[in-house]
Write a protein that holds these residues in place. Sequence first.
Motif, PDB file in Angstrom:
ATOM      1  N   SER A 109       1.914   6.471  -6.751  1.00 55.27           N
ATOM      2  CA  SER A 109       0.671   7.507  -7.465  1.00 55.27           C
ATOM      3  C   SER A 109       1.005   9.057  -7.256  1.00 55.27           C
ATOM      4  O   SER A 109       0.876   9.612  -8.114  1.00 55.27           O
ATOM      5  CB  SER A 109      -0.561   6.962  -6.955  1.00 55.27           C
ATOM      6  N   VAL A 110       1.175   9.321  -5.917  1.00 55.51           N
ATOM      7  CA  VAL A 110       1.196  10.625  -5.522  1.00 55.51           C
ATOM      8  C   VAL A 110       2.390  11.246  -6.303  1.00 55.51           C
ATOM      9  O   VAL A 110       2.306  12.692  -6.683  1.00 55.51           O
ATOM     10  CB  VAL A 110       1.336  11.047  -4.065  1.00 55.51           C
ATOM     11  N   ALA A 156      -4.023   9.751   2.027  1.00 54.96           N
ATOM     12  CA  ALA A 156      -3.267   8.869   2.370  1.00 54.96           C
ATOM     13  C   ALA A 156      -2.792   9.356   3.953  1.00 54.96           C
ATOM     14  O   ALA A 156      -2.534   8.192   4.604  1.00 54.96           O
ATOM     15  CB  ALA A 156      -1.997   8.805   1.339  1.00 54.96           C
ATOM     16  N   ARG A 178       0.827  -1.143  -0.024  1.00 55.27           N
ATOM     17  CA  ARG A 178       0.331   0.025  -0.051  1.00 55.27           C
ATOM     18  C   ARG A 178       0.734   1.132   0.012  1.00 55.27           C
ATOM     19  O   ARG A 178       0.794   2.078  -0.631  1.00 55.27           O
ATOM     20  CB  ARG A 178      -0.894   0.100   1.278  1.00 55.27           C
ATOM     21  N   LEU A 228      -4.780  13.940  -2.870  1.00 55.42           N
ATOM     22  CA  LEU A 228      -4.845  12.465  -2.494  1.00 55.42           C
ATOM     23  C   LEU A 228      -3.675  12.002  -1.441  1.00 55.42           C
ATOM     24  O   LEU A 228      -4.039  11.408  -0.672  1.00 55.42           O
ATOM     25  CB  LEU A 228      -4.140  11.764  -3.991  1.00 55.42           C
ATOM     26  N   ILE A 236       5.020  14.788 -10.450  1.00 54.94           N
ATOM     27  CA  ILE A 236       6.233  15.011 -11.385  1.00 54.94           C
ATOM     28  C   ILE A 236       5.685  15.163 -12.658  1.00 54.94           C
ATOM     29  O   ILE A 236       6.027  16.213 -13.391  1.00 54.94           O
ATOM     30  CB  ILE A 236       7.159  13.657 -11.444  1.00 54.94           C
ATOM     31  N   LEU A 237       4.597  14.505 -12.946  1.00 58.38           N
ATOM     32  CA  LEU A 237       3.955  14.774 -14.380  1.00 58.38           C
ATOM     33  C   LEU A 237       3.152  16.195 -14.495  1.00 58.38           C
ATOM     34  O   LEU A 237       3.455  16.612 -15.566  1.00 58.38           O
ATOM     35  CB  LEU A 237       2.776  13.691 -14.678  1.00 58.38           C
ATOM     36  N   ALA A 292       4.397  10.187  -8.739  1.00 60.00           N
ATOM     37  CA  ALA A 292       4.078  10.233 -10.304  1.00 60.00           C
ATOM     38  C   ALA A 292       2.966  11.490 -10.899  1.00 60.00           C
ATOM     39  O   ALA A 292       3.373  12.159 -11.739  1.00 60.00           O
ATOM     40  CB  ALA A 292       3.454   9.061 -10.565  1.00 60.00           C
ATOM     41  N   MET A 293       2.036  11.800  -9.883  1.00 58.32           N
ATOM     42  CA  MET A 293       0.871  12.787 -10.578  1.00 58.32           C
ATOM     43  C   MET A 293       1.774  14.182 -10.426  1.00 58.32           C
ATOM     44  O   MET A 293       1.777  14.934 -11.121  1.00 58.32           O
ATOM     45  CB  MET A 293      -0.218  12.705  -9.610  1.00 58.32           C
ATOM     46  N   VAL A 326      -4.269  17.849  -7.423  1.00 56.54           N
ATOM     47  CA  VAL A 326      -4.816  16.501  -6.883  1.00 56.54           C
ATOM     48  C   VAL A 326      -3.852  15.689  -6.218  1.00 56.54           C
ATOM     49  O   VAL A 326      -4.068  14.664  -5.432  1.00 56.54           O
ATOM     50  CB  VAL A 326      -5.613  15.801  -8.067  1.00 56.54           C
ATOM     51  N   LEU A 334       2.561   1.599  -3.287  1.00 58.73           N
ATOM     52  CA  LEU A 334       1.643   2.082  -4.532  1.00 58.73           C
ATOM     53  C   LEU A 334       1.092   3.545  -4.223  1.00 58.73           C
ATOM     54  O   LEU A 334       1.151   4.428  -5.449  1.00 58.73           O
ATOM     55  CB  LEU A 334       0.228   1.234  -4.337  1.00 58.73           C
ATOM     56  N   LEU A 335       0.859   4.048  -2.933  1.00 51.55           N
ATOM     57  CA  LEU A 335       0.655   5.275  -2.641  1.00 51.55           C
ATOM     58  C   LEU A 335       1.797   6.486  -3.006  1.00 51.55           C
ATOM     59  O   LEU A 335       1.458   7.466  -3.765  1.00 51.55           O
ATOM     60  CB  LEU A 335       0.134   5.566  -1.045  1.00 51.55           C
TER      61      LEU A 335
END
Lengths: 60, 142
Positions: free
Chosen positions: B55-56, B129, B48, B125, B61-62, B58-59, B121, B51-52
């Motif tokens: 996700s956070v 978490a 977990r 997010l 950096i993107l 990567a978002m 976001v 994955l968290l």
Amino acid sequence: MNLELSHFSSAVLFAVFASVVFGITQRNSSREMIRYGLYCFAMFVGGVIVAGWVMWILRR
Amino acid sequence: MANSPTKTEEQPKAATAPAPITTMSVVVPALAWFIPGAGHLIQKRWVRGVLLMVSVVAMFILGLAMQGHVYKPNGGDILDILGFVGDVGAGGLYILARANDWGQAAIAHATADYGSKYLIVAGLLNFLAVADAYHIAIGKKS
């Protein structure tokens, strides 16, 4: 670095990351997390496709 | 069933009882905010946590790669204030972005606007978490 994604690919990537976090944080067991994550992903992407078609119809 | 009324009277009290303040209940939310996913990792929820974190991060950096805007603390437009609240949720990533002055270019195209939303976001997010890691720390969630 300058990344230029299309609207759809941006929305799909957004759906992937948001669904992972929603699944983990909003459910208790691993099985429920996966199911809810997939449900959220389907709702996000489905919502994008439906909204796209609604905007296409409104433009006609 | 003479005991059943007593049990039902006791249940609301137990449900509203405040969680005991432990070291973990204080350290975990702070760490989870500063390093996304670390609140789960420190409690040995490895999958977990990873994955968290992915996700956070990567978002975020993107969002930066898409030339998104990183909001500064402000007292002006309500959307700018809310943008700051969202961004600051990313914790250490936000501090790093501000320290390096990333995300300060003018939003000139649609992709940059998507990038701003990604940054906001990612922070929001991470707030989820943080709350989840806290619930694990106080034993409300396994």
